[in-house]
Design a protein around this motif. Structure first.
Motif, PDB file in Angstrom:
ATOM      1  N   ASP A   2      -6.527  -7.806  -0.949  1.00  0.00           N
ATOM      2  CA  ASP A   2      -7.234  -6.825  -0.127  1.00  0.00           C
ATOM      3  C   ASP A   2      -8.009  -7.552   0.971  1.00  0.00           C
ATOM      4  OD1 ASP A   2      -8.446  -4.546   0.873  1.00  0.00           O
ATOM      5  OD2 ASP A   2      -9.879  -4.368  -0.786  1.00  0.00           O
ATOM      6  N   THR A   3      -7.291  -8.026   1.964  1.00  0.00           N
ATOM      7  CA  THR A   3      -7.890  -8.891   2.990  1.00  0.00           C
ATOM      8  C   THR A   3      -8.902  -8.176   3.877  1.00  0.00           C
ATOM      9  OG1 THR A   3      -5.990  -8.541   4.450  1.00  0.00           O
ATOM     10  CG2 THR A   3      -5.946 -10.491   3.028  1.00  0.00           C
ATOM     11  N   ASN A   4      -8.768  -6.857   4.042  1.00  0.00           N
ATOM     12  CA  ASN A   4      -9.756  -6.138   4.860  1.00  0.00           C
ATOM     13  C   ASN A   4     -10.892  -5.565   4.005  1.00  0.00           C
ATOM     14  OD1 ASN A   4      -8.596  -3.883   3.676  1.00  0.00           O
ATOM     15  ND2 ASN A   4      -7.914  -2.972   5.596  1.00  0.00           N
ATOM     16  N   LYS A   5     -10.833  -5.801   2.712  1.00  0.00           N
ATOM     17  CA  LYS A   5     -11.899  -5.439   1.757  1.00  0.00           C
ATOM     18  C   LYS A   5     -12.270  -3.957   1.797  1.00  0.00           C
ATOM     19  CE  LYS A   5     -12.106  -9.728   0.657  1.00  0.00           C
ATOM     20  NZ  LYS A   5     -11.060 -10.152  -0.235  1.00  0.00           N
ATOM     21  N   ASN A   6     -11.244  -3.089   1.919  1.00  0.00           N
ATOM     22  CA  ASN A   6     -11.511  -1.655   1.915  1.00  0.00           C
ATOM     23  C   ASN A   6     -11.271  -1.004   0.555  1.00  0.00           C
ATOM     24  OD1 ASN A   6      -8.724  -1.601   1.814  1.00  0.00           O
ATOM     25  ND2 ASN A   6      -8.489  -0.082   3.424  1.00  0.00           N
ATOM     26  N   GLY A   7     -10.923  -1.810  -0.445  1.00  0.00           N
ATOM     27  CA  GLY A   7     -10.733  -1.286  -1.796  1.00  0.00           C
ATOM     28  C   GLY A   7      -9.336  -0.802  -2.096  1.00  0.00           C
ATOM     29  N   GLU A   8      -8.436  -0.896  -1.123  1.00  0.00           N
ATOM     30  CA  GLU A   8      -7.036  -0.534  -1.310  1.00  0.00           C
ATOM     31  C   GLU A   8      -6.169  -1.619  -0.681  1.00  0.00           C
ATOM     32  OE1 GLU A   8      -6.558   4.208  -1.602  1.00  0.00           O
ATOM     33  OE2 GLU A   8      -6.398   3.377   0.411  1.00  0.00           O
ATOM     34  N   ILE A   9      -4.932  -1.701  -1.149  1.00  0.00           N
ATOM     35  CA  ILE A   9      -3.974  -2.660  -0.608  1.00  0.00           C
ATOM     36  C   ILE A   9      -3.006  -1.890   0.281  1.00  0.00           C
ATOM     37  CG2 ILE A   9      -2.203  -4.373  -1.161  1.00  0.00           C
ATOM     38  CD1 ILE A   9      -5.011  -5.103  -2.210  1.00  0.00           C
ATOM     39  N   SER A  10      -2.954  -2.255   1.545  1.00  0.00           N
ATOM     40  CA  SER A  10      -2.005  -1.612   2.463  1.00  0.00           C
ATOM     41  C   SER A  10      -0.613  -2.186   2.222  1.00  0.00           C
ATOM     42  CB  SER A  10      -2.408  -1.856   3.916  1.00  0.00           C
ATOM     43  OG  SER A  10      -2.231  -3.236   4.247  1.00  0.00           O
ATOM     44  N   MET A  11       0.377  -1.539   2.804  1.00  0.00           N
ATOM     45  CA  MET A  11       1.756  -2.037   2.675  1.00  0.00           C
ATOM     46  C   MET A  11       1.855  -3.446   3.235  1.00  0.00           C
ATOM     47  SD  MET A  11       5.063  -2.023   1.989  1.00  0.00           S
ATOM     48  CE  MET A  11       4.447  -1.081   0.695  1.00  0.00           C
ATOM     49  N   GLU A  12       1.202  -3.701   4.360  1.00  0.00           N
ATOM     50  CA  GLU A  12       1.248  -5.024   4.976  1.00  0.00           C
ATOM     51  C   GLU A  12       0.556  -6.062   4.091  1.00  0.00           C
ATOM     52  OE1 GLU A  12       0.160  -2.236   6.605  1.00  0.00           O
ATOM     53  OE2 GLU A  12       1.949  -1.931   7.830  1.00  0.00           O
ATOM     54  N   GLU A  13      -0.612  -5.699   3.553  1.00  0.00           N
ATOM     55  CA  GLU A  13      -1.322  -6.620   2.661  1.00  0.00           C
ATOM     56  C   GLU A  13      -0.488  -6.918   1.422  1.00  0.00           C
ATOM     57  OE1 GLU A  13      -6.045  -5.641   3.338  1.00  0.00           O
ATOM     58  OE2 GLU A  13      -4.848  -4.198   2.192  1.00  0.00           O
ATOM     59  N   LEU A  14       0.169  -5.901   0.885  1.00  0.00           N
ATOM     60  CA  LEU A  14       0.989  -6.081  -0.307  1.00  0.00           C
ATOM     61  C   LEU A  14       2.159  -7.023  -0.037  1.00  0.00           C
ATOM     62  CD1 LEU A  14       1.624  -5.433  -3.237  1.00  0.00           C
ATOM     63  CD2 LEU A  14       2.827  -3.384  -2.448  1.00  0.00           C
ATOM     64  N   ALA A  15       2.831  -6.823   1.084  1.00  0.00           N
ATOM     65  CA  ALA A  15       3.974  -7.681   1.415  1.00  0.00           C
ATOM     66  C   ALA A  15       3.545  -9.136   1.553  1.00  0.00           C
ATOM     67  CB  ALA A  15       4.642  -7.193   2.700  1.00  0.00           C
ATOM     68  N   VAL A  16       2.434  -9.361   2.240  1.00  0.00           N
ATOM     69  CA  VAL A  16       1.937 -10.727   2.421  1.00  0.00           C
ATOM     70  C   VAL A  16       1.511 -11.319   1.081  1.00  0.00           C
ATOM     71  CG1 VAL A  16       0.066 -12.095   3.450  1.00  0.00           C
ATOM     72  CG2 VAL A  16       1.272 -10.396   4.824  1.00  0.00           C
ATOM     73  N   ALA A  17       0.831 -10.522   0.255  1.00  0.00           N
ATOM     74  CA  ALA A  17       0.349 -11.012  -1.042  1.00  0.00           C
ATOM     75  C   ALA A  17       1.493 -11.366  -1.979  1.00  0.00           C
ATOM     76  CB  ALA A  17      -0.556  -9.976  -1.690  1.00  0.00           C
ATOM     77  N   VAL A  18       2.532 -10.569  -1.979  1.00  0.00           N
ATOM     78  CA  VAL A  18       3.698 -10.859  -2.833  1.00  0.00           C
ATOM     79  C   VAL A  18       4.400 -12.119  -2.329  1.00  0.00           C
ATOM     80  CG1 VAL A  18       5.980 -10.036  -3.551  1.00  0.00           C
ATOM     81  CG2 VAL A  18       4.008  -8.497  -3.640  1.00  0.00           C
ATOM     82  N   GLU A  19       4.610 -12.200  -1.023  1.00  0.00           N
ATOM     83  CA  GLU A  19       5.274 -13.381  -0.438  1.00  0.00           C
ATOM     84  C   GLU A  19       4.501 -14.664  -0.697  1.00  0.00           C
ATOM     85  OE1 GLU A  19       8.166 -14.418   1.381  1.00  0.00           O
ATOM     86  OE2 GLU A  19       8.760 -12.569   0.359  1.00  0.00           O
ATOM     87  N   SER A  20       3.176 -14.584  -0.625  1.00  0.00           N
ATOM     88  CA  SER A  20       2.352 -15.791  -0.766  1.00  0.00           C
ATOM     89  C   SER A  20       2.017 -16.103  -2.222  1.00  0.00           C
ATOM     90  CB  SER A  20       1.062 -15.640   0.031  1.00  0.00           C
ATOM     91  OG  SER A  20       0.244 -14.635  -0.547  1.00  0.00           O
ATOM     92  N   GLY A  21       2.379 -15.205  -3.128  1.00  0.00           N
ATOM     93  CA  GLY A  21       2.097 -15.433  -4.537  1.00  0.00           C
ATOM     94  C   GLY A  21       0.709 -14.985  -4.984  1.00  0.00           C
ATOM     95  N   LYS A  22      -0.038 -14.316  -4.097  1.00  0.00           N
ATOM     96  CA  LYS A  22      -1.360 -13.808  -4.489  1.00  0.00           C
ATOM     97  C   LYS A  22      -1.224 -12.703  -5.534  1.00  0.00           C
ATOM     98  CE  LYS A  22      -3.766 -14.786  -0.178  1.00  0.00           C
ATOM     99  NZ  LYS A  22      -4.361 -14.184   1.021  1.00  0.00           N
ATOM    100  N   ILE A  23      -0.103 -11.994  -5.498  1.00  0.00           N
ATOM    101  CA  ILE A  23       0.208 -11.003  -6.523  1.00  0.00           C
ATOM    102  C   ILE A  23       1.466 -11.489  -7.238  1.00  0.00           C
ATOM    103  CG2 ILE A  23       1.009  -8.648  -6.959  1.00  0.00           C
ATOM    104  CD1 ILE A  23      -0.789  -7.691  -4.766  1.00  0.00           C
ATOM    105  N   PRO A  24       1.355 -11.707  -8.561  1.00  0.00           N
ATOM    106  CA  PRO A  24       2.519 -12.190  -9.304  1.00  0.00           C
ATOM    107  C   PRO A  24       3.623 -11.142  -9.360  1.00  0.00           C
ATOM    108  CG  PRO A  24       0.714 -11.686 -10.802  1.00  0.00           C
ATOM    109  CD  PRO A  24       0.200 -11.486  -9.406  1.00  0.00           C
ATOM    110  N   SER A  25       4.826 -11.539  -9.001  1.00  0.00           N
ATOM    111  CA  SER A  25       5.922 -10.570  -8.978  1.00  0.00           C
ATOM    112  C   SER A  25       6.746 -10.583 -10.239  1.00  0.00           C
ATOM    113  CB  SER A  25       6.836 -10.827  -7.791  1.00  0.00           C
ATOM    114  OG  SER A  25       7.273 -12.142  -7.769  1.00  0.00           O
TER     115      SER A  25
END
Length: 78
Positions: free
Chosen positions: A55-78
Motif C-alpha cells: 500500500d504505497t500511497n497508504k490509503n488502506g487499500e491496494i490498487s490494481m497498480e500497487e498489487l501488480a508491482v507488489a506481486v512482481e517485486s515479491g512484496k506479496i507472496p504469490s
C-alpha cells in the motif's frame, strides 16, 4: 533500438502481472481497491506487513497498480 525493446518488454510484463493479479482478486465491495480481506482470498499467506508494504500511497487499500508491482517485486507472496 535495444532500449525500445527493453521498454516494451517491461511494459508487457507489467501488463501481464496486472491481468493475472486482477483475475485472482475480486473487489467484492466495489471500492476500486483491495482490502486485506479481499487479498486473503487470493493470497492466503499475505501478512499485515505485506499489505502495508504494498500500500504505497497508504490509503488502506491496494490498487490494481500497487498489487501488480507488489506481486512482481515479491512484496506479496504469490
Amino acid at each position: 533500438m535495444k532500449t525500445l525493446v527493453l521498454a516494451a518488454t517491461v511494459l508487457s510484463v507489467f501488463t501481464m502481472a496486472q491481468a493475472n493479479a486482477q483475475a485472482m482478486v475480486i473487489d467484492s465491495d466495489d471500492s476500486g481497491g483491495y482490502s486485506m480481506a479481499e487479498l486473503l482470498t487470493a493470497f492466503p499467506t499475505i501478512t499485515n506487513e505485506n499489505f502495508r508494504a504494498a500500500d504505497t500511497n497508504k490509503n488502506g487499500e491496494i490498487s490494481m497498480e500497487e498489487l501488480a508491482v507488489a506481486v512482481e517485486s515479491g512484496k506479496i507472496p504469490s
